[in-house]
Write a protein that holds these residues in place. Structure first.
Motif, PDB file in Angstrom:
ATOM      1  N   THR A  87     -18.771 -42.121 -33.383  1.00 16.23           N
ATOM      2  CA  THR A  87     -17.803 -41.680 -34.349  1.00 16.23           C
ATOM      3  C   THR A  87     -18.056 -41.646 -35.757  1.00 16.23           C
ATOM      4  O   THR A  87     -19.317 -41.107 -35.879  1.00 16.23           O
ATOM      5  N   LEU A 117     -15.136 -41.480 -41.484  1.00 18.40           N
ATOM      6  CA  LEU A 117     -14.353 -39.811 -42.551  1.00 18.40           C
ATOM      7  C   LEU A 117     -14.259 -40.280 -44.205  1.00 18.40           C
ATOM      8  O   LEU A 117     -13.959 -39.573 -44.713  1.00 18.40           O
ATOM      9  N   VAL A 158     -15.650 -33.148 -40.034  1.00 20.50           N
ATOM     10  CA  VAL A 158     -14.251 -33.421 -39.222  1.00 20.50           C
ATOM     11  C   VAL A 158     -13.215 -32.073 -39.393  1.00 20.50           C
ATOM     12  O   VAL A 158     -12.713 -31.788 -38.871  1.00 20.50           O
ATOM     13  N   LEU A 191     -11.565 -29.962 -36.533  1.00 22.02           N
ATOM     14  CA  LEU A 191     -10.419 -30.970 -35.559  1.00 22.02           C
ATOM     15  C   LEU A 191     -10.095 -30.464 -33.902  1.00 22.02           C
ATOM     16  O   LEU A 191      -9.689 -31.787 -34.098  1.00 22.02           O
ATOM     17  N   LEU A 201      -8.362 -37.921 -33.473  1.00 26.03           N
ATOM     18  CA  LEU A 201      -8.270 -38.169 -34.457  1.00 26.03           C
ATOM     19  C   LEU A 201      -7.680 -39.803 -34.025  1.00 26.03           C
ATOM     20  O   LEU A 201      -6.969 -39.236 -32.688  1.00 26.03           O
ATOM     21  N   LYS A 202      -8.081 -40.503 -34.640  1.00 25.45           N
ATOM     22  CA  LYS A 202      -7.662 -42.082 -34.955  1.00 25.45           C
ATOM     23  C   LYS A 202      -6.714 -42.783 -35.694  1.00 25.45           C
ATOM     24  O   LYS A 202      -8.200 -43.402 -36.369  1.00 25.45           O
ATOM     25  N   GLY A 262      -8.000 -33.457 -30.401  1.00 21.54           N
ATOM     26  CA  GLY A 262      -7.744 -31.822 -30.708  1.00 21.54           C
ATOM     27  C   GLY A 262      -7.962 -30.575 -30.319  1.00 21.54           C
ATOM     28  O   GLY A 262      -6.633 -29.828 -30.308  1.00 21.54           O
ATOM     29  N   LEU A 303      -2.092 -33.267 -39.709  1.00 23.53           N
ATOM     30  CA  LEU A 303      -2.874 -34.294 -39.343  1.00 23.53           C
ATOM     31  C   LEU A 303      -4.364 -33.781 -39.972  1.00 23.53           C
ATOM     32  O   LEU A 303      -4.005 -35.204 -41.509  1.00 23.53           O
ATOM     33  N   ARG A 304      -4.172 -32.406 -40.725  1.00 16.94           N
ATOM     34  CA  ARG A 304      -5.483 -32.241 -41.693  1.00 16.94           C
ATOM     35  C   ARG A 304      -5.392 -32.760 -42.715  1.00 16.94           C
ATOM     36  O   ARG A 304      -5.716 -33.814 -43.602  1.00 16.94           O
ATOM     37  N   VAL A 340      -5.426 -36.745 -43.228  1.00 14.89           N
ATOM     38  CA  VAL A 340      -6.166 -37.466 -43.070  1.00 14.89           C
ATOM     39  C   VAL A 340      -6.875 -36.725 -44.710  1.00 14.89           C
ATOM     40  O   VAL A 340      -7.735 -37.886 -44.830  1.00 14.89           O
ATOM     41  N   TRP A 391      -8.619 -43.225 -40.784  1.00  7.04           N
ATOM     42  CA  TRP A 391      -8.872 -42.497 -39.698  1.00  7.04           C
ATOM     43  C   TRP A 391     -10.282 -42.254 -39.380  1.00  7.04           C
ATOM     44  O   TRP A 391     -11.091 -42.770 -39.981  1.00  7.04           O
ATOM     45  N   ALA A 427     -12.976 -40.442 -36.597  1.00 12.98           N
ATOM     46  CA  ALA A 427     -12.851 -39.523 -35.588  1.00 12.98           C
ATOM     47  C   ALA A 427     -14.427 -39.518 -34.169  1.00 12.98           C
ATOM     48  O   ALA A 427     -15.055 -39.844 -35.110  1.00 12.98           O
TER      49      ALA A 427
END
Lengths: 553, 312
Positions: A370, A373, A382, A386, A391-392, A405, A416-417, A420, A427, A429
């Motif tokens: 993991t 971030l 990340v 992506l 991504l959680k 992704g 998403l980007r 994040v 987040w 990843a």
């Protein structure tokens, strides 16, 4: 992501029929192999030994029978009201006919690993809501702790009577491409799903009795007794025979069935917030013979709704004053308030360190790799990759907000980007892991579907007990990696095979000869007491028969 | 036990009994209409009155179709068969931990089968639906009898059942008292209660309207007679109120109300009652309603939300 199930690896039907006979060839024909670890087949047509009994049981069925059994199974869930609510509609939780098998030796590692993890999280929570050595020693940055959504200042000063904060834990595990178990996430707030473990076993035993004749599986029925014991031990000091209640948000809650099942099987009252009253730092429930003191509350209501005095002020699911009563030591809330800080997905990345730090042990089950971030170099990597990662959101549950992704579109990734970059703390990843697959009945065929496993652990303060098996969730759509019930997931019975008994026992044989021979199975040779009961009274019918015979003469 | 659960059990008892009795009442009425179609309109209007339901408001014809729609198949109204069975199931679900699993399954299966049974009834006639309802409610009652401890939960269930039976028997008899020409004959009422054979055995040759009324109102031994059901309700309230016997009178309001109604039956001859049957039945009904609210006040005090925070 390329489809994890590659059609080129499909089983040759002729080859299969040579191995299993015609009936199974039909059901397992075209059983494809993908990148994921398949728990039943090691390669096409070769089963792993643990699944021999499953193959034998399924072998006796044809496609029609298979379908009939699967339908009977589904129907039995609906009839018994085993449902979960999605948006106010009761839906049955789809359960698959074919159980998942875990070998004794594999389970041993899982059980010890889960218990170890719970002990580490327990130590961490005690520390967080105590001295915070973990911050002082530089293991976790202070800001990571206090920015966790579920970190609760209100939890300070509530001392659990027997030191337990995590009375029940559900640790989500997966098996990676090498078949190795890894922890995907921890659930130490109000983990649910254990009722399906109990119901799945009952239903699968009825639907596939042939299987249970051929294996010896460890029982799951001890769970309510273990939980009750843990709750009794958690009673406030000086209370020897505690009154325990299960606090449910009510019959519209998704897990209401589970609440009723646990209340029934533990023999405790199932209460709603409106059944409780707090005054003088004590909690009481309204009964037909007046108000009665409550000592332990096994609550299935989120922290935020538990006490309108401290949390959401217009919540009617909890009871005003609960927290104050708990702080005064007059009632135990299980699981404890504020546990969410331990299952924050960012703090998840620190749990292996906690195991080493608090327990001085090496983790028995690893995390999934993991990225954190909020560390700039991780973030940069990340953001570049992506489209390869999962991504959680750190505070999500039920699979909400997860972006896979390789399966996401361009727009989704751009969005998403932005999210994040705006909130890296929100987040994590992870690498895409192809969850292991288990054969699953789809229509009148059997096909591989991805699964995870949620073992349940109960901590009574002296010992962490892990329920043999746990909840296997299945992603029913082909190729899907999301197993959550709210996203089209189903479940499977999970059998943990009993270890062969290693000690010899001796028993007298039935005809009285005392043979000193070792017996493999104690259960089969249990002595039965001599019974001599009278046969049931036949009643006047017998006499009438005699009369009739005599009259006919 | 929890007040909320006690209330649910009380109402499960009432709803099951209501479904059963409504099915019985509708069944005899529809058979009556089948035999003589000319009374349809009047009979259906009486039925709506007796069941305490407002007539369909469009002012048009009232016939069997409307009766079935509103009193048998309406999903929402708790006074229709379907509504009562659904409400029984909802209550059982919220008292799921106190109701035995077999009882719950009996109610749940009934609920799940409702639409299928309705479709079938539309093909083969409503009589089959009523029969099915009687079977399912008998099953639920039987399962309750054999799987529930005789503790408070049982007492509340049985109390609800008994009070509802008094109320519905009053309605059933009213069908005779109100609809002088279109109403069913006394023997039909007896048959609706499954009482015809017991009645014939008891009275032998002396079959008359008077003895039939006497049997339905006052028989001490037949479980669907009004006296029997009322005495049973009174008894259950008495057990719940254990220790409530003081030196002076009776403190418990429900016990007083039911006891008074029971003595009113017991010590009044059938002739006196027949002289003003509708008025008399109405007084019994209101005694039941008052007793229900007295039970509610004492045993099911409703939680008042005592805290409203700033953000509320």
């Amino acid at each position: 992501m390329p489809p994890s199930i590659e059609p080129t690896a499909a089983v040759n039907a002729i080859e299969t029929s040579a191995t299993y006979g015609a009936g199974v060839a039909d059901l397992f024909s075209d059983y494809p192999f993908g990148r994921a670890w398949d728990e039943m087949f090691s390669s096409s047509g070769v089963t792993r030994p643990a699944y021999d009994a499953v193959v034998a049981a399924v072998q006796s069925l044809d496609a029609d029978e298979l379908r009939a059994r699967a339908e009977g199974l589904a129907r039995s869930f609906l009839d018994r009201g085993v449902t979960f609510d999605v948006g106010g509609v009761e839906s049955p939780f789809p359960t698959d006919l074919i159980p998942r098998i875990i070998e004794a030796a594999e389970w041993e590692v899982v059980a010890r690993g889960v218990a170890q993890r719970v002990r580490a999280l327990e130590a961490f929570l005690t520390d967080v809501y105590g001295d915070r050595r973990v911050v002082e020693d530089g293991l976790v940055p202070h800001r990571v702790l206090i920015t966790s959504k579920y970190f609760e200042r209100h939890a300070y000063g509530i001392e659990p009577p027997n030191g337990v904060r995590i009375h029940v834990a559900g640790i989500d595990l997966i098996r990676d491409e090498q078949g190795k178990f890894r922890v995907l996430e921890d659930n130490v707030r109000i983990p649910s799903g254990v009722s399906y473990v109990l119901e799945n076993r009952r239903a699968t035993m009825q639907a596939l009795p042939e299987l249970f004749a051929g294996v010896r599986a460890r029982t799951v029925s001890d769970y309510p007794a273990k939980l009750l014991q843990a709750l009794r031990k958690a009673a406030p000091r000086g209370v020897t025979d505690p009154t325990i209640v299960l606090l449910t948000p009510g019959s519209y809650n998704a897990a209401y069935f589970e609440h009723t099942l646990l209340a029934r099987t533990m023999g405790v009252e199932l209460v709603e917030g409106r059944d409780l009253v707090c005054s003088n730092n004590t909690v009481r429930m309204r009964t037909t013979s007046g108000e009665r003191r409550v000592d332990v509350i096994y609550r299935r209501v989120d922290d935020a709704f538990l006490d309108p005095v401290h949390f959401i002020p217009n919540s009617v699911l909890g009871c005003p004053g609960l927290l104050t009563a708990a702080r005064a030591g007059n009632v135990t809330i299980a699981n404890a308030v504020g546990n969410g800080v331990a299952d924050d997905k960012l703090l998840y990345t620190y749990v292996p360190d906690f195991v080493r730090y608090y327990l001085n042990e090496e983790p028995l089950i690893d995390n999934v790799d993991t990225f954190r971030l909020e560390e700039p170099e991780h973030l940069a990597e990340v953001i570049d990759r992506l489209d390869e990662l999962v991504l959680k959101p750190v505070d999500g549950s039920g699979g909400k907000g997860i972006v896979i992704g390789p399966q996401a579109g361009r727009d989704e990734l751009d969005e998403l980007r932005a999210k994040v970059l705006a909130d890296p703390r929100g987040w994590i990843a992870q690498q895409v892991v192809h969850l292991s697959t288990v054969p699953t009945v789809i229509g009148d065929k059997i096909a591989p579907r991805h699964v995870d496993l949620r073992p349940f652990a109960v901590n009574d303060g002296d010992d962490v007990w892990v329920l043999p098996g746990g909840l296997t969730r299945v992603a029913l759509p082909e190729g899907s990696l999301v197993v959550n019930s709210s996203q089209g997931g189903g479940s499977k019975d999970t059998l943990v095979l009993d270890a062969p008994r290693s000690y010899p026992t001796f028993a007298a044989s039935a005809d009285g000869e005392n043979l000193d021979r070792p017996v493999e199975d104690v259960a089969d040779t249990r002595m039965t007491a001599q019974v001599s009961m009278r046969s049931p009274d036949p009643g006047p019918m017998a006499m009438q028969d005699q009369q009739q015979q005599q009259q006919q003469r | 036990m929890l007040s909320r659960i006690a209330e649910s059990l009380f109402w499960i008892g009432r709803y099951i009994e209501r479904a059963d009795d409504t099915a019985r009442i509708l069944d005899i009425y529809l058979q009556q209409i089948l035999e003589d179609a000319s009374v349809e309109e009047e009979a259906c209007r009486t039925l709506f009155d007796v069941m305490g339901r407002a007539m369909p408001s469009d002012g048009g014809r009232v016939g069997v179709r409307e009766v079935l729609q509103q009193l048998a198949y309406d999903r929402q109204a708790p006074s229709s068969i379907t509504g009562a069975l659904s409400a029984a199931r909802v209550n059982a679900r919220s008292a799921r931990d106190s109701v035995s699993s077999e009882m719950w399954e009996a109610l749940n299966l009934t609920f799940l089968d409702l639409s299928e049974q309705r479709r079938r009834a539309e093909r083969v006639g409503a009589h089959r639906f009523f029969q099915w309802v009687r079977e399912r409610t008998s099953l639920a009652n039987g399962v309750a009898d054999s799987t529930m401890s005789r503790d408070e939960s049982w007492l509340f269930l049985d109390l609800g059942r008994s009070i509802e039976r008094v109320d519905m028997t009053a309605r059933l008899i009213t069908t005779r008292a109100a609809g002088a020409t279109s109403g069913p004959a006394w023997t039909t009422l007896l048959r609706a209660c499954g009482a015809n054979e017991a009645y014939l055995r008891t009275y032998r040759g002396r079959v008359s309207d008077r003895t039939a009324a006497e049997f339905l109102l006052l028989d001490r031994l037949f479980p669907r007679s009004m006296f029997f059901a009322l005495s049973r309700a009174e008894d259950r309230v008495g057990v719940l109120d254990r220790g409530g016997e003081g030196r002076v009178g009776t403190e418990d309001a429900a016990r007083r109300l039911l006891g008074r109604a029971r003595t009113g039956l017991e010590f009044r001859g059938v002739d006196e009652m027949l002289s003003d049957l509708p008025g008399y039945l109405e007084s019994i009904q209101s005694a039941c309603a008052d007793a229900t609210s007295a039970i509610g006040t004492r045993y099911f005090p409703h939680a008042v939300i005592q805290w409203v925070g700033k953000g509320a």
